[in-house]
Design a protein around this motif. Structure first.
Motif, PDB file in Angstrom:
ATOM      1  N   ILE A  39     -41.441 -46.275 -20.247  1.00  0.00           N
ATOM      2  CA  ILE A  39     -41.116 -45.795 -18.917  1.00  0.00           C
ATOM      3  C   ILE A  39     -41.573 -44.350 -18.820  1.00  0.00           C
ATOM      4  O   ILE A  39     -41.277 -43.539 -19.703  1.00  0.00           O
ATOM      5  CB  ILE A  39     -39.592 -45.892 -18.660  1.00  0.00           C
ATOM      6  CG1 ILE A  39     -39.111 -47.326 -18.820  1.00  0.00           C
ATOM      7  CG2 ILE A  39     -39.231 -45.322 -17.304  1.00  0.00           C
ATOM      8  CD1 ILE A  39     -39.784 -48.321 -17.906  1.00  0.00           C
ATOM      9  N   ASP A  40     -42.300 -44.042 -17.759  1.00  0.00           N
ATOM     10  CA  ASP A  40     -42.743 -42.677 -17.496  1.00  0.00           C
ATOM     11  C   ASP A  40     -41.941 -42.153 -16.308  1.00  0.00           C
ATOM     12  O   ASP A  40     -42.173 -42.534 -15.167  1.00  0.00           O
ATOM     13  CB  ASP A  40     -44.243 -42.670 -17.182  1.00  0.00           C
ATOM     14  CG  ASP A  40     -44.803 -41.270 -17.020  1.00  0.00           C
ATOM     15  OD1 ASP A  40     -44.007 -40.308 -16.980  1.00  0.00           O
ATOM     16  OD2 ASP A  40     -46.030 -41.141 -16.930  1.00  0.00           O
ATOM     17  N   LEU A  41     -40.974 -41.298 -16.604  1.00  0.00           N
ATOM     18  CA  LEU A  41     -40.120 -40.720 -15.571  1.00  0.00           C
ATOM     19  C   LEU A  41     -40.512 -39.258 -15.406  1.00  0.00           C
ATOM     20  O   LEU A  41     -40.028 -38.384 -16.117  1.00  0.00           O
ATOM     21  CB  LEU A  41     -38.642 -40.845 -15.941  1.00  0.00           C
ATOM     22  CG  LEU A  41     -37.628 -40.300 -14.942  1.00  0.00           C
ATOM     23  CD1 LEU A  41     -37.728 -41.054 -13.617  1.00  0.00           C
ATOM     24  CD2 LEU A  41     -36.228 -40.405 -15.499  1.00  0.00           C
ATOM     25  N   ARG A  42     -41.466 -39.041 -14.500  1.00  0.00           N
ATOM     26  CA  ARG A  42     -41.955 -37.682 -14.202  1.00  0.00           C
ATOM     27  C   ARG A  42     -42.421 -36.955 -15.458  1.00  0.00           C
ATOM     28  O   ARG A  42     -42.049 -35.817 -15.712  1.00  0.00           O
ATOM     29  CB  ARG A  42     -40.895 -36.890 -13.473  1.00  0.00           C
ATOM     30  CG  ARG A  42     -40.535 -37.479 -12.139  1.00  0.00           C
ATOM     31  CD  ARG A  42     -39.537 -36.633 -11.425  1.00  0.00           C
ATOM     32  NE  ARG A  42     -39.292 -37.176 -10.094  1.00  0.00           N
ATOM     33  CZ  ARG A  42     -38.438 -36.656  -9.249  1.00  0.00           C
ATOM     34  NH1 ARG A  42     -37.763 -35.585  -9.577  1.00  0.00           N
ATOM     35  NH2 ARG A  42     -38.268 -37.198  -8.064  1.00  0.00           N
ATOM     36  N   GLY A  43     -43.185 -37.634 -16.285  1.00  0.00           N
ATOM     37  CA  GLY A  43     -43.737 -37.032 -17.491  1.00  0.00           C
ATOM     38  C   GLY A  43     -42.901 -37.226 -18.738  1.00  0.00           C
ATOM     39  O   GLY A  43     -43.358 -36.958 -19.839  1.00  0.00           O
ATOM     40  N   MET A  44     -41.670 -37.674 -18.611  1.00  0.00           N
ATOM     41  CA  MET A  44     -40.825 -37.936 -19.761  1.00  0.00           C
ATOM     42  C   MET A  44     -40.985 -39.405 -20.140  1.00  0.00           C
ATOM     43  O   MET A  44     -40.688 -40.293 -19.341  1.00  0.00           O
ATOM     44  CB  MET A  44     -39.361 -37.634 -19.442  1.00  0.00           C
ATOM     45  CG  MET A  44     -38.452 -37.829 -20.636  1.00  0.00           C
ATOM     46  SD  MET A  44     -36.736 -37.365 -20.338  1.00  0.00           S
ATOM     47  CE  MET A  44     -36.238 -38.581 -19.139  1.00  0.00           C
ATOM     48  N   LEU A  45     -41.478 -39.648 -21.342  1.00  0.00           N
ATOM     49  CA  LEU A  45     -41.707 -41.016 -21.812  1.00  0.00           C
ATOM     50  C   LEU A  45     -40.510 -41.495 -22.620  1.00  0.00           C
ATOM     51  O   LEU A  45     -39.964 -40.759 -23.435  1.00  0.00           O
ATOM     52  CB  LEU A  45     -42.964 -41.067 -22.676  1.00  0.00           C
ATOM     53  CG  LEU A  45     -44.261 -40.700 -21.967  1.00  0.00           C
ATOM     54  CD1 LEU A  45     -45.402 -40.632 -22.967  1.00  0.00           C
ATOM     55  CD2 LEU A  45     -44.570 -41.700 -20.878  1.00  0.00           C
ATOM     56  N   MET A  46     -40.115 -42.744 -22.368  1.00  0.00           N
ATOM     57  CA  MET A  46     -38.990 -43.325 -23.098  1.00  0.00           C
ATOM     58  C   MET A  46     -39.093 -44.840 -23.050  1.00  0.00           C
ATOM     59  O   MET A  46     -39.825 -45.398 -22.240  1.00  0.00           O
ATOM     60  CB  MET A  46     -37.671 -42.873 -22.483  1.00  0.00           C
ATOM     61  CG  MET A  46     -37.498 -43.286 -21.049  1.00  0.00           C
ATOM     62  SD  MET A  46     -36.016 -42.560 -20.374  1.00  0.00           S
ATOM     63  CE  MET A  46     -36.248 -42.913 -18.656  1.00  0.00           C
ATOM     64  N   ASP A 128     -45.917 -40.312 -31.467  1.00  0.00           N
ATOM     65  CA  ASP A 128     -46.304 -38.906 -31.543  1.00  0.00           C
ATOM     66  C   ASP A 128     -45.625 -38.066 -30.463  1.00  0.00           C
ATOM     67  O   ASP A 128     -45.359 -36.888 -30.669  1.00  0.00           O
ATOM     68  CB  ASP A 128     -47.817 -38.752 -31.423  1.00  0.00           C
ATOM     69  CG  ASP A 128     -48.547 -39.178 -32.676  1.00  0.00           C
ATOM     70  OD1 ASP A 128     -47.908 -39.228 -33.747  1.00  0.00           O
ATOM     71  OD2 ASP A 128     -49.756 -39.453 -32.594  1.00  0.00           O
ATOM     72  N   ARG A 129     -45.358 -38.655 -29.311  1.00  0.00           N
ATOM     73  CA  ARG A 129     -44.813 -37.906 -28.179  1.00  0.00           C
ATOM     74  C   ARG A 129     -43.306 -38.048 -28.012  1.00  0.00           C
ATOM     75  O   ARG A 129     -42.717 -37.386 -27.164  1.00  0.00           O
ATOM     76  CB  ARG A 129     -45.504 -38.362 -26.905  1.00  0.00           C
ATOM     77  CG  ARG A 129     -47.002 -38.035 -26.926  1.00  0.00           C
ATOM     78  CD  ARG A 129     -47.717 -38.504 -25.719  1.00  0.00           C
ATOM     79  NE  ARG A 129     -47.229 -37.820 -24.517  1.00  0.00           N
ATOM     80  CZ  ARG A 129     -47.669 -38.091 -23.300  1.00  0.00           C
ATOM     81  NH1 ARG A 129     -48.591 -39.007 -23.129  1.00  0.00           N
ATOM     82  NH2 ARG A 129     -47.191 -37.450 -22.263  1.00  0.00           N
ATOM     83  N   ALA A 130     -42.655 -38.906 -28.794  1.00  0.00           N
ATOM     84  CA  ALA A 130     -41.219 -39.179 -28.625  1.00  0.00           C
ATOM     85  C   ALA A 130     -40.368 -38.093 -29.290  1.00  0.00           C
ATOM     86  O   ALA A 130     -40.805 -37.407 -30.217  1.00  0.00           O
ATOM     87  CB  ALA A 130     -40.878 -40.538 -29.226  1.00  0.00           C
ATOM     88  N   TRP A 131     -39.133 -37.955 -28.809  1.00  0.00           N
ATOM     89  CA  TRP A 131     -38.160 -37.064 -29.430  1.00  0.00           C
ATOM     90  C   TRP A 131     -37.839 -37.592 -30.819  1.00  0.00           C
ATOM     91  O   TRP A 131     -37.898 -38.798 -31.062  1.00  0.00           O
ATOM     92  CB  TRP A 131     -36.882 -37.030 -28.597  1.00  0.00           C
ATOM     93  CG  TRP A 131     -37.025 -36.273 -27.329  1.00  0.00           C
ATOM     94  CD1 TRP A 131     -37.373 -36.778 -26.124  1.00  0.00           C
ATOM     95  CD2 TRP A 131     -36.842 -34.879 -27.143  1.00  0.00           C
ATOM     96  NE1 TRP A 131     -37.412 -35.783 -25.181  1.00  0.00           N
ATOM     97  CE2 TRP A 131     -37.091 -34.604 -25.783  1.00  0.00           C
ATOM     98  CE3 TRP A 131     -36.494 -33.831 -27.987  1.00  0.00           C
ATOM     99  CZ2 TRP A 131     -36.999 -33.323 -25.262  1.00  0.00           C
ATOM    100  CZ3 TRP A 131     -36.397 -32.564 -27.458  1.00  0.00           C
ATOM    101  CH2 TRP A 131     -36.644 -32.316 -26.121  1.00  0.00           C
ATOM    102  N   PRO A 132     -37.458 -36.725 -31.757  1.00  0.00           N
ATOM    103  CA  PRO A 132     -37.170 -37.194 -33.124  1.00  0.00           C
ATOM    104  C   PRO A 132     -36.122 -38.303 -33.190  1.00  0.00           C
ATOM    105  O   PRO A 132     -36.277 -39.258 -33.940  1.00  0.00           O
ATOM    106  CB  PRO A 132     -36.691 -35.930 -33.835  1.00  0.00           C
ATOM    107  CG  PRO A 132     -37.342 -34.817 -33.100  1.00  0.00           C
ATOM    108  CD  PRO A 132     -37.401 -35.265 -31.659  1.00  0.00           C
ATOM    109  N   SER A 133     -35.052 -38.204 -32.405  1.00  0.00           N
ATOM    110  CA  SER A 133     -34.021 -39.252 -32.462  1.00  0.00           C
ATOM    111  C   SER A 133     -34.563 -40.578 -31.931  1.00  0.00           C
ATOM    112  O   SER A 133     -34.300 -41.639 -32.486  1.00  0.00           O
ATOM    113  CB  SER A 133     -32.793 -38.839 -31.661  1.00  0.00           C
ATOM    114  OG  SER A 133     -33.152 -38.579 -30.318  1.00  0.00           O
ATOM    115  N   GLY A 134     -35.337 -40.529 -30.861  1.00  0.00           N
ATOM    116  CA  GLY A 134     -35.941 -41.741 -30.312  1.00  0.00           C
ATOM    117  C   GLY A 134     -37.002 -42.313 -31.229  1.00  0.00           C
ATOM    118  O   GLY A 134     -37.148 -43.529 -31.349  1.00  0.00           O
TER     119      GLY A 134
END
Length: 168
Positions: A39-46, A128-134
């Motif tokens: 999901i791309d929520l305004r540049g935040m990928l999750m 590569d682009r995810a937060w460490p916890s994710g």
């Protein structure tokens, strides 16, 4: 003659579970052999995420996270349970794996937040682009999906889901 005594020292008790836990769900939707649905929520990928409401199972919440008018989304099984004790409440995230989908089928999925877009991204690029916890949760979930096991993450410690939880 009375003697003065010092007051007893105050003990600080940890704020544990004084509020009900927050229970969420995350979907791992593979696309081909090397990509996943994000999901791309305004540049935040999750990964696609949602809440589990009262009277609802985590699997039902997973189906509510991504609407699929085409009927291609099939949630197979839970691959990871991630439990984190924050200062005032416990946060539990159930990660469910879906059957692999094609890029064309993913374009028909609709995320619960209309500001977000559903994308297909190579798994390594997302890591590569995810937060460490994710990132850690996704790696554990991919391993559990590949081995057919269910993993449990308790405050960063990975173990099989059948292992007993540590008591504090």
């Amino acid at each position: 003659m009375p003697t003065a005594t010092a007051p007893a020292p105050r003990r600080r008790t940890p704020y544990e579970n004084w509020r009900p836990p927050v229970i969420g769900v995350s979907l791992l939707v593979p696309v081909g052999a090397d990509s996943i649905t994000v999901i791309d929520l305004r540049g935040m990928l999750m990964l696609p995420v949602g809440c589990v409401h009262d009277g609802q199972t985590p699997k039902e919440a997973g189906y509510r996270t991504l609407a699929d008018p085409g009927g291609h989304l099939r949630i197979l099984r839970r691959v990871t349970i991630d439990c984190v004790q924050t200062r005032r409440r416990k946060v539990i995230t159930h990660v469910f794996a879906a059957a692999p989908m094609t890029r064309e089928a993913v374009t028909g999925l609709v995320y619960r937040d209309p500001r977000a877009t559903v994308r297909v991204m190579p798994t390594l690029q997302f890591l590569d682009r995810a937060w460490p916890s994710g990132r850690g949760r996704l790696v554990v979930s991919l391993q559990a999906l590949a081995t057919g096991e269910t993993a449990r993450i308790d405050d960063g410690i990975v173990r099989p889901a059948s292992a007993p939880a540590l008591s504090a």
